[in-house]
Design a protein around this motif. Structure first.
Motif, PDB file in Angstrom:
ATOM      1  N   ASN A 105       0.787  -1.052   0.236  1.00  0.00           N
ATOM      2  CA  ASN A 105      -0.092  -0.177   0.221  1.00  0.00           C
ATOM      3  C   ASN A 105       1.063   1.029   0.048  1.00  0.00           C
ATOM      4  OD1 ASN A 105      -2.218  -1.658   0.110  1.00  0.00           O
ATOM      5  ND2 ASN A 105      -2.438  -1.160   2.078  1.00  0.00           N
ATOM      6  N   GLN A 109       0.303   4.187  -3.020  1.00  0.00           N
ATOM      7  CA  GLN A 109       0.176   5.622  -2.615  1.00  0.00           C
ATOM      8  C   GLN A 109       1.650   6.351  -2.747  1.00  0.00           C
ATOM      9  OE1 GLN A 109      -2.491   6.633  -0.146  1.00  0.00           O
ATOM     10  NE2 GLN A 109      -0.669   9.134  -0.667  1.00  0.00           N
ATOM     11  N   SER A 114      -2.700   6.586  -4.646  1.00  0.00           N
ATOM     12  CA  SER A 114      -3.307   6.285  -3.734  1.00  0.00           C
ATOM     13  C   SER A 114      -3.177   5.018  -4.057  1.00  0.00           C
ATOM     14  CB  SER A 114      -4.522   5.934  -4.810  1.00  0.00           C
ATOM     15  OG  SER A 114      -5.674   4.849  -4.269  1.00  0.00           O
ATOM     16  N   GLY A 115      -3.413   4.085  -2.242  1.00  0.00           N
ATOM     17  CA  GLY A 115      -3.131   3.255  -1.703  1.00  0.00           C
ATOM     18  C   GLY A 115      -3.809   2.184  -2.278  1.00  0.00           C
TER      19      GLY A 115
END
Length: 156
Positions: A105, A109, A114-115
């Protein structure tokens, strides 16, 4: 600064070497080290150790970034990845290379913003950011480059 990203695996270990100079990030080399399933695990680990050590000698990095171990349902595969991570950590320590680890994640990110990005979004972004003609294959290579890019973004 030279950063090497590693996506550890016993069958396939992806690596990506990038150079970061001020605001310019460029790929130096990338690829995949593969070991055969039919040989003893210790031989496979030695092959990875020798390959990683050779990579460090050819492209002496100032930093190494590696994906943190993510335990899934397959504990056997997680054990193999864990052993490979140990070999990579050993080689880095012998070469006095600092190691930073990132979760999937965190990588998503840093690279896409965006994770929750999917694999395709991450691959498209690294292709654009590194000005590559196509998405690096296999996925392990693209993952390694994204880990190196993540580290370069975090270092800034």
């Amino acid at each position: 600064m030279i950063i090497i990203g590693i996506d550890p695996g016993l069958a396939r270990l992806g690596y990506g070497v990038i150079r970061v100079d001020r605001d310019i990030t460029a790929p130096v080399c990338y690829g995949c080290m593969e070991t055969l399933a039919g040989i003893r695990p210790a031989e496979r680990l030695l092959e990875i150790y020798n390959g990683i050590s050779s990579l460090f000698d050819r492209y002496p990095p100032e930093e190494l970034a590696m994906e943190k171990l993510f335990f899934s349902k397959n504990i056997t595969s997680a054990m193999g990845v864990s052993e490979v991570r140990g070999v990579v950590l050993l080689a880095a320590e012998q070469h006095q290379i600092p190691v930073t680890e990132y979760t999937p994640n965190q990588v998503k990110q840093a690279v896409t913003g965006s994770g929750r990005a999917d694999k395709n979004q991450v691959q498209q972004m690294i292709t654009r950011l590194l000005h590559l003609d196509e998405v690096p294959q296999p996925d392990d290579v693209a993952d390694a480059l994204s880990i190196a890019l993540c580290h370069s973004h975090v270092m800034r």
